[in-house]
Design a protein around this motif. Sequence first.
Motif, PDB file in Angstrom:
ATOM      1  N   SER A 161       0.852  -1.201   0.000  1.00  9.67           N
ATOM      2  CA  SER A 161       0.000   0.000   0.000  1.00  9.67           C
ATOM      3  C   SER A 161       0.877   1.236   0.000  1.00  9.67           C
ATOM      4  O   SER A 161       2.033   1.195   0.410  1.00  9.67           O
ATOM      5  N   MET A 162       0.267   2.340  -0.417  1.00 12.83           N
ATOM      6  CA  MET A 162       0.981   3.619  -0.420  1.00 12.83           C
ATOM      7  C   MET A 162       0.101   4.641   0.300  1.00 12.83           C
ATOM      8  O   MET A 162      -1.113   4.675   0.101  1.00 12.83           O
ATOM      9  N   PHE A 163       0.726   5.451   1.135  1.00 12.49           N
ATOM     10  CA  PHE A 163       0.024   6.477   1.900  1.00 12.49           C
ATOM     11  C   PHE A 163       0.500   7.859   1.474  1.00 12.49           C
ATOM     12  O   PHE A 163       1.656   8.019   1.065  1.00 12.49           O
ATOM     13  N   ALA A 164      -0.388   8.860   1.612  1.00 14.42           N
ATOM     14  CA  ALA A 164      -0.012  10.220   1.201  1.00 14.42           C
ATOM     15  C   ALA A 164      -0.621  11.233   2.159  1.00 14.42           C
ATOM     16  O   ALA A 164      -1.707  11.006   2.721  1.00 14.42           O
ATOM     17  N   ALA A 165       0.092  12.352   2.353  1.00  8.61           N
ATOM     18  CA  ALA A 165      -0.440  13.470   3.140  1.00  8.61           C
ATOM     19  C   ALA A 165       0.057  14.779   2.526  1.00  8.61           C
ATOM     20  O   ALA A 165       1.239  14.866   2.161  1.00  8.61           O
ATOM     21  N   PRO A 166      -0.843  15.781   2.393  1.00  9.02           N
ATOM     22  CA  PRO A 166      -0.372  17.097   1.921  1.00  9.02           C
ATOM     23  C   PRO A 166       0.517  17.704   2.996  1.00  9.02           C
ATOM     24  O   PRO A 166       0.204  17.614   4.188  1.00  9.02           O
ATOM     25  N   ILE A 167       1.616  18.307   2.578  1.00  9.94           N
ATOM     26  CA  ILE A 167       2.600  18.735   3.574  1.00  9.94           C
ATOM     27  C   ILE A 167       3.030  20.186   3.368  1.00  9.94           C
ATOM     28  O   ILE A 167       3.210  20.644   2.237  1.00  9.94           O
ATOM     29  N   TYR A 168       3.166  20.882   4.503  1.00 16.16           N
ATOM     30  CA  TYR A 168       3.859  22.180   4.533  1.00 16.16           C
ATOM     31  C   TYR A 168       5.277  21.885   5.011  1.00 16.16           C
ATOM     32  O   TYR A 168       5.480  21.139   5.977  1.00 16.16           O
ATOM     33  N   MET A 169       6.249  22.487   4.358  1.00 13.66           N
ATOM     34  CA  MET A 169       7.627  22.284   4.773  1.00 13.66           C
ATOM     35  C   MET A 169       8.340  23.620   4.838  1.00 13.66           C
ATOM     36  O   MET A 169       8.303  24.404   3.877  1.00 13.66           O
ATOM     37  N   HIS A 170       8.952  23.885   5.970  1.00 10.30           N
ATOM     38  CA  HIS A 170       9.717  25.133   6.132  1.00 10.30           C
ATOM     39  C   HIS A 170      10.892  25.115   5.143  1.00 10.30           C
ATOM     40  O   HIS A 170      11.497  24.053   4.936  1.00 10.30           O
ATOM     41  N   PRO A 171      11.232  26.273   4.522  1.00 14.06           N
ATOM     42  CA  PRO A 171      12.347  26.291   3.556  1.00 14.06           C
ATOM     43  C   PRO A 171      13.626  25.684   4.123  1.00 14.06           C
ATOM     44  O   PRO A 171      14.394  25.039   3.404  1.00 14.06           O
ATOM     45  N   ARG A 172      13.821  25.806   5.438  1.00 15.11           N
ATOM     46  CA  ARG A 172      15.015  25.233   6.071  1.00 15.11           C
ATOM     47  C   ARG A 172      15.035  23.705   5.867  1.00 15.11           C
ATOM     48  O   ARG A 172      16.058  23.115   5.578  1.00 15.11           O
ATOM     49  N   LEU A 173      13.862  23.088   6.014  1.00 12.17           N
ATOM     50  CA  LEU A 173      13.795  21.636   5.829  1.00 12.17           C
ATOM     51  C   LEU A 173      13.896  21.273   4.360  1.00 12.17           C
ATOM     52  O   LEU A 173      14.488  20.258   4.004  1.00 12.17           O
ATOM     53  N   GLU A 174      13.307  22.104   3.508  1.00 15.36           N
ATOM     54  CA  GLU A 174      13.386  21.822   2.064  1.00 15.36           C
ATOM     55  C   GLU A 174      14.834  21.720   1.628  1.00 15.36           C
ATOM     56  O   GLU A 174      15.180  20.939   0.748  1.00 15.36           O
ATOM     57  N   ARG A 175      15.695  22.531   2.266  1.00 16.08           N
ATOM     58  CA  ARG A 175      17.113  22.505   1.896  1.00 16.08           C
ATOM     59  C   ARG A 175      17.769  21.176   2.299  1.00 16.08           C
ATOM     60  O   ARG A 175      18.792  20.806   1.779  1.00 16.08           O
ATOM     61  N   GLU A 176      17.135  20.465   3.258  1.00 19.17           N
ATOM     62  CA  GLU A 176      17.711  19.183   3.707  1.00 19.17           C
ATOM     63  C   GLU A 176      17.266  18.004   2.850  1.00 19.17           C
ATOM     64  O   GLU A 176      17.694  16.878   3.058  1.00 19.17           O
ATOM     65  N   LEU A 177      16.378  18.273   1.916  1.00 18.37           N
ATOM     66  CA  LEU A 177      15.871  17.167   1.110  1.00 18.37           C
ATOM     67  C   LEU A 177      16.991  16.569   0.272  1.00 18.37           C
ATOM     68  O   LEU A 177      17.863  17.272  -0.214  1.00 18.37           O
ATOM     69  N   VAL A 178      16.926  15.269   0.104  1.00 11.88           N
ATOM     70  CA  VAL A 178      17.944  14.571  -0.678  1.00 11.88           C
ATOM     71  C   VAL A 178      17.267  14.081  -1.949  1.00 11.88           C
ATOM     72  O   VAL A 178      16.274  13.361  -1.887  1.00 11.88           O
ATOM     73  N   SER A 179      17.791  14.476  -3.087  1.00 11.76           N
ATOM     74  CA  SER A 179      17.152  14.066  -4.340  1.00 11.76           C
ATOM     75  C   SER A 179      17.266  12.567  -4.540  1.00 11.76           C
ATOM     76  O   SER A 179      18.307  11.987  -4.282  1.00 11.76           O
ATOM     77  N   CYS A 180      16.188  11.968  -5.019  1.00 11.70           N
ATOM     78  CA  CYS A 180      16.257  10.553  -5.389  1.00 11.70           C
ATOM     79  C   CYS A 180      16.970  10.486  -6.725  1.00 11.70           C
ATOM     80  O   CYS A 180      16.824  11.363  -7.555  1.00 11.70           O
ATOM     81  N   LYS A 181      17.683   9.401  -6.910  1.00 10.22           N
ATOM     82  CA  LYS A 181      18.445   9.233  -8.150  1.00 10.22           C
ATOM     83  C   LYS A 181      17.494   9.240  -9.364  1.00 10.22           C
ATOM     84  O   LYS A 181      16.515   8.514  -9.375  1.00 10.22           O
TER      85      LYS A 181
END
Length: 320
Positions: A161-181
């Motif tokens: 199964s797959m789950f989803a939630a709409p998300i707010y993310m602070h720009p500080r956290l967005e900078r921590e995102l790691v791109s998937c290959k």
Amino acid sequence: MNNSNKIPNSGALIPGFNAADDYTKYHERLLGDQIRNDKFRQAIAQAVKSGDIVIDIGAGSGILSLFAVEAGADIVYAVELDPKILAIAKQKVKEKETADKIKFIQANFLELSPYDIPQKADVIISETIGTVGFEEGILTLFQSAKKFMKPQAVFIPAELSMFAAPIYMHPRLERELVSCKAALPVSNIQLNQLSKTQKEGFDFLAAPKKIADIDLYKYKSPSIKSTHEFKIAIGGELCGICCWFEAHLDEHIILTNSPAHPMLHWPQTFFKSPFKFKLEKEDSLGVTFKLLSEEKYTLFIFDLMRNSIKTARITGMFMH
Ligand SMILES: C[S@@+](CC[C@H](N)C(=O)[O-])C[C@H]1O[C@@H](n2cnc3c(N)ncnc32)[C@H](O)[C@@H]1O
């Protein structure tokens, strides 16, 4: 052997590789995920009976094949695409007494015929589970596995199964995102690894929903479509959709990278919206979710409607 408490821990089965490159490091990370290993080991111990024929699709280090032998399998066909990890697996398995029970095949499983795997399987195992379950091509792999299985064969996992939630993310956290290959604009983040203060940097704007639920025995189509309505509980800016998986290895054994559960090596996945937009408490966010899984890629599409007005389309593509 059906009592998984009696078998040594996975680290003892496959000691470290002394990984020299990212690819073997990746497999070491999998071997270090004790929750993952233990759940697979339990499910395999329950499913595999003495004398069984097993296929391990995407065998990697060979850990799941070894679990199947421990559980009593007569022969395990361990199919792996990557020659490098397969060479390591062969080397590790050669040291075991039961080495002759594992038949390694270096191939793309999708290209194999019954000539390559001459026996029908009682159990088919595959840990080709991605961060949102489906992006490593498990649907096409299990579809293709059907020609190698006995009528009552067991699949591990049985359901995904797959789950989803709409998300707010602070720009500080967005900078921590790691791109998937090879999967832009999709990124990963371990939300359940964040400290309490960092946690203030994101919010699920509505309660998560299950957006796909696939019985891997019955599944036939390469696509999934579903429509959902999220009632916005916390007003804020929508930055994207956060997703994770739940895998039923059998009726009782569930593996999930939900941020509400203990952390596994799988992070959660952030599908970034092409633009951000504001949602008020009590707004309705309609989401039409589409997934298309083909041999070489899996495509995810989320069409978002704010209060019934078409607002944004988020897409994410994963190559495999
Ligand atoms: C997540 S790893 C799991 C490895 C191992 N089974 C484990 O549990 O540690 C998935 C493996 O599947 C292999 N794989 C992916 N697609 C494949 C395909 N079409 N045919 C054979 N192997 C494949 C990858 O190379 C990778 O080693």
